[in-house]
Design an enzyme around this catalytic site. Structure first.
Site, mmCIF file in Angstrom:
data_model
loop_
_atom_site.group_PDB
_atom_site.id
_atom_site.type_symbol
_atom_site.label_atom_id
_atom_site.label_comp_id
_atom_site.label_asym_id
_atom_site.label_seq_id
_atom_site.Cartn_x
_atom_site.Cartn_y
_atom_site.Cartn_z
ATOM 1 N N GLU A 195 79.383 1.453 81.436
ATOM 2 C CA GLU A 195 79.648 2.408 82.525
ATOM 3 C C GLU A 195 78.401 2.789 83.321
ATOM 4 O OE1 GLU A 195 81.062 2.811 79.516
ATOM 5 O OE2 GLU A 195 83.216 2.809 79.927
ATOM 6 N N HIS A 264 88.242 12.252 74.028
ATOM 7 C CA HIS A 264 89.080 11.569 75.010
ATOM 8 C C HIS A 264 90.010 12.497 75.771
ATOM 9 C CE1 HIS A 264 87.674 8.091 72.827
ATOM 10 N NE2 HIS A 264 88.235 7.287 73.710
#
Lengths: 462, 339
Positions: A195, A264
């Site tokens: 990322e 998450h």
């Protein structure tokens, strides 16, 4: 400049010790030669000559403490220059007069600080009028986002999509389904799991004129990339004085998923909405998802586009017009009402909508506002509503401290204080990392009952 | 504190590549401009005219000079970290604009809103000027991505230091650059110290040219104090990238004479080490000696050149001192572009 001045070595240094001379009167010096060593409480530093010449006079004795910055410490005369050419040296100012530059700058700074110019006001545009009898097609948020990207990819060859599993896999959440088939691997690009790297790469590509759509599999993983989003993309236009910008979209599912635990499940709305230079969009309906994603892709600014995994499968009516683009920065009044204002966005709208249905059934005339865009924030719509209803409840999944609701409370307090008939109440996610256990997760989230309770409180019903 | 010997191993060609006399003179001029500009910047910092951080390039001039001479100016993109003044001068950005940015004035390249670490030019294809260590490796890889996407034949030259070479995103970028065969040359300016920490104290392996080995990216260690070596290696690396072979790593063995920034105590290295570099390896003195030896230049002609450069620097300094600060209204401009 024949006079060598006591230099400042850091923005905060005001004086120092002249610990050692490395030249003596009569020495020839050239630029780069070390003339002296000076000491502060932080460091020992060398004073280098910038010009060529002969050391004619040492004005401050070795070992002198507390020599003020900008005091002349030596006289270096260039070839052909005489001491007479430097009369200032003969009347070396007292150390107390020395920091002239510092004083001048402070004086200059004062009036500027006293009159900070007003920030330009953001004027939101209204949604475009739809043609009479326009066909409305029911589709999922997922399809709406997919159509938005496909249309913009067709329209502009500089637009491309990159991210993990966006191509061959057809998208971890199938938002990029079939894009690879239509646009090919040059424009729909599977990245390694990296990322930080691919976000930075995309920003660099945007600097060079491309219009990347960066998909993060979830915004949780974008924490690896947040430096590039904020330090490189968001600030670029400003710190380049308007020369280089990053026209791009960072998108992916944000917020609480289901039973996936603390790392998450998190809402980044408030985080990104804090940052000048970014545009932040968090749609709820399918139509808004499509119209705003198209607007985001066309925007010359870096856009953080916060989707929601749970909403991907929800359906809504999307107008079938040639080019459905919605204005960024305009809230949508989902229901007009007169008794209380509820403001929310993204998944929060689900709780707010369900609560509104129950409240309306109970006789409370709710005005429900979907912010849609979080930066620029459409204060005007909220303020106008509160002026009418006198009451505000905000609903979001994020944590309470520094949240979107906190910001709305502050703005309403500043701009509509006299209109308030009750304190603003924020309905938010609880101030805890997201737990895994089903019962605890449910407790950590905002819910319909909390919204109803908040509305009852601000309308003094119980 | 014991320090590694000054002598550096160089793995490039045993034969020293020749530059033409004209190239030597060009290199001399560019390097001298950087040197004099940076000395002036240091002086102006001392006078309180430049604030905040100010990282001088003195000692490293041959790196950016040789690389830029080997590149296509105006076509190839360059991006670096915060030690960036030299890059801009060699790329042809206006010294007045650079100096005025250092003093935070309206005539600065970023209208006074960027400062020493944040200057850019679309026209010259210079993309900063980046303050976050290692960020430019990813951004530079993105410039190369854009080059390949558009097929414009340009190469991205991404500079970072030995310190940044330990950042994770550098390897993320190496991986993607090689995977997608992007036209990027990674230039690692190894000046031996990441701020105050020597490479031996920060890096498990100190041959940075081999840092791309696990991605199969070719790398060379180059004497970054010798502009001929830099130019020669850069030609090779840029050609490799431009012909579609993907990334290339050049480790430039160089040395900064000044501190990391202006407020560097320089306690981490010996004075002897600095002196030895300055006396024996100085990039500018090396070229000067050759120019005089071949007779292409004389003491007199170099003196004239020197005064030309001093005039440029003085003009820049005067401009940067007298130019007004940005208008207060600039506070609110350039935050976003109105669509």
């Amino acid at each position: 400049m024949p006079q060598i001045l006591m230099p400042a070595l850091s923005p905060t240094m005001e004086e120092g010790k002249l610990s050692r001379w490395l030249v003596k009167v009569g020495d020839k010096v050239k630029s780069g030669d070390v003339l002296a060593e000076i000491e502060t409480d932080k460091a020992t530093m060398e004073v280098e000559s910038v010009d060529e010449g002969v050391v004619t006079e040492l004005l401050i004795a070795e070992g002198t403490e507390a020599v003020k910055v900008n005091t002349p410490i030596a006289l270096v005369l260039a070839e052909g220059e005489t001491a007479a050419a430097a009369p200032a040296a003969k009347t070396a100012p007292e150390p107390s007069e020395a920091p002239v530059v510092v004083a001048e700058r402070a004086a200059e700074a004062a009036p500027a600080a006293a009159s900070v110019p007003a920030a330009p006001k953001f004027e939101a545009q209204s949604d475009p009028d739809l043609p009479a009898g326009v066909e409305m097609v029911e589709m999922t948020v997922r399809q709406a986002l997919n159509e938005a990207m496909a249309e913009e990819l067709r329209r502009d060859k500089d637009v491309f999509v990159m991210g993990e599993e966006v191509a061959e896999y057809q998208g971890a959440y199938k938002v990029t389904q079939n894009l690879l088939q239509e646009f090919g691997p040059e424009r729909i690009i599977d990245t390694p799991i990296t990322e930080h790297g691919f976000a930075g790469l995309a920003v660099g590509a945007a600097f060079a004129g491309l219009k990347p759509i960066v998909e993060f599999m979830t915004w949780n993983f974008a924490m690896q990339a947040i430096d590039q989003i904020i330090n490189s993309a968001a600030k670029q236009l400003y710190m380049s004085g308007g020369q280089v910008h990053a026209p791009m979209v960072f998108r992916g599912p944000n917020g609480v998923a289901s039973r996936v635990g603390a790392q998450h499940s998190q809402d980044y709305s408030a985080w990104y909405s804090h940052v000048p230079g970014l545009t932040v969009i968090a749609p709820y309906s399918a139509a808004d998802a499509k119209g705003l994603l198209k607007a985001a892709i066309r925007s010359p600014n870096p856009v953080v586009f916060l989707e929601n995994e749970i909403l991907y499968g929800s359906t809504g009516l999307v107008p079938q017009v040639e080019d459905f683009v919605l204005p960024i920065g305009k809230a949508r009044i989902a229901r007009k009402g007169a008794d209380v204002t509820i403001v929310s966005f993204s998944m929060g709208m689900r709780y707010a909508t369900q609560a509104t249905e129950k409240l309306v059934a109970a006789g409370i005339d709710v005005e429900l506002i979907d912010l849609r865009t979080l930066r620029p924030l459409d204060s005007d719509t909220v303020i106008e509503s509160v002026k009418k209803t006198g009451r505000l409840v905000t609903v979001e999944e994020g944590w309470p401290q520094g949240g979107i609701g906190s910001e709305l409370s502050a703005r309403v307090m500043e701009q509509a204080f006299d209109y308030l008939d009750a304190p603003v109440i924020r309905v938010t996610g609880k101030d805890v990392p997201m737990p895994y256990a089903a019962n605890l997760e449910k407790l950590a989230l905002p819910n319909v009952d909390e919204v109803i309770a908040a509305v009852n409180a601000v309308t003094y019903r119980s | 504190m014991a320090r590694k010997a000054v002598a550096t191993k160089v793995k490039t060609q045993p034969n020293v590549p020749e530059l033409t006399n004209e190239q030597e003179l060009e290199a001399y001029r560019e390097m001298l401009l950087i040197r004099r500009f940076e000395e002036k910047a240091g002086q102006m910092y001392g006078m309180g005219l430049i604030g905040g951080f100010c990282h001088l390039y003195i000692g490293q001039e041959a790196v950016v000079t040789g690389i830029t001479m080997a590149s296509e100016k105006g076509k190839d993109a360059q991006i670096t970290g915060y030690r960036d003044h030299g890059h801009m001068l060699v790329m042809g950005l206006d010294p007045k604009g650079v100096m005025a940015e250092l003093t935070g004035r309206s005539g600065g390249l970023s209208r006074g809103k960027g400062g020493s670490m944040h200057m850019f030019s679309n026209e010259h294809r210079f993309y900063g000027g980046n303050g976050i260590v290692g960020a430019q490796a990813s951004l530079g890889t993105g410039l190369a991505f854009a080059s390949k996407y558009k097929g414009d034949g340009s190469v991205s030259l991404a500079y970072f230091g030995d310190g940044a070479a330990n950042q994770g995103q550098v390897y993320e970028s190496f991986n993607m650059a090689k995977l997608w065969k992007l036209p990027v040359v990674f230039i690692i300016e190894n000046n031996k110290y990441a701020m105050g920490t020597s490479i031996e104290r920060s890096s498990a392996t100190t041959d940075f040219s081999q840092r791309g080995a696990s991605f199969d990216i070719p790398g060379e260690q180059v004497d970054g104090m010798d502009v001929r070596m830099v130019y020669d290696a850069a030609k090779r690396a840029i050609e490799h990238a431009r012909s579609g072979n993907g990334p290339y790593i050049l480790e430039m063995l160089t040395y900064r004479y000044r501190g990391h920034s202006m407020s560097d105590p320089a306690k981490y290295r010996s004075k002897d080490e600095v002196t030895k570099y300055r006396q024996e390896r100085d990039p500018i003195e090396q070229v000067k000696a050759r120019l005089l030896e071949t007779g292409f230049a004389t003491e007199e002609s170099l003196k004239t050149l020197e005064s030309e450069i001093r005039a440029i620097v003085t003009e820049a300094a005067d401009f940067a001192t007298n130019d007004p600060e940005p208008d207060a209204a600039e506070l609110w401009t350039d935050i976003t572009i109105e669509a």
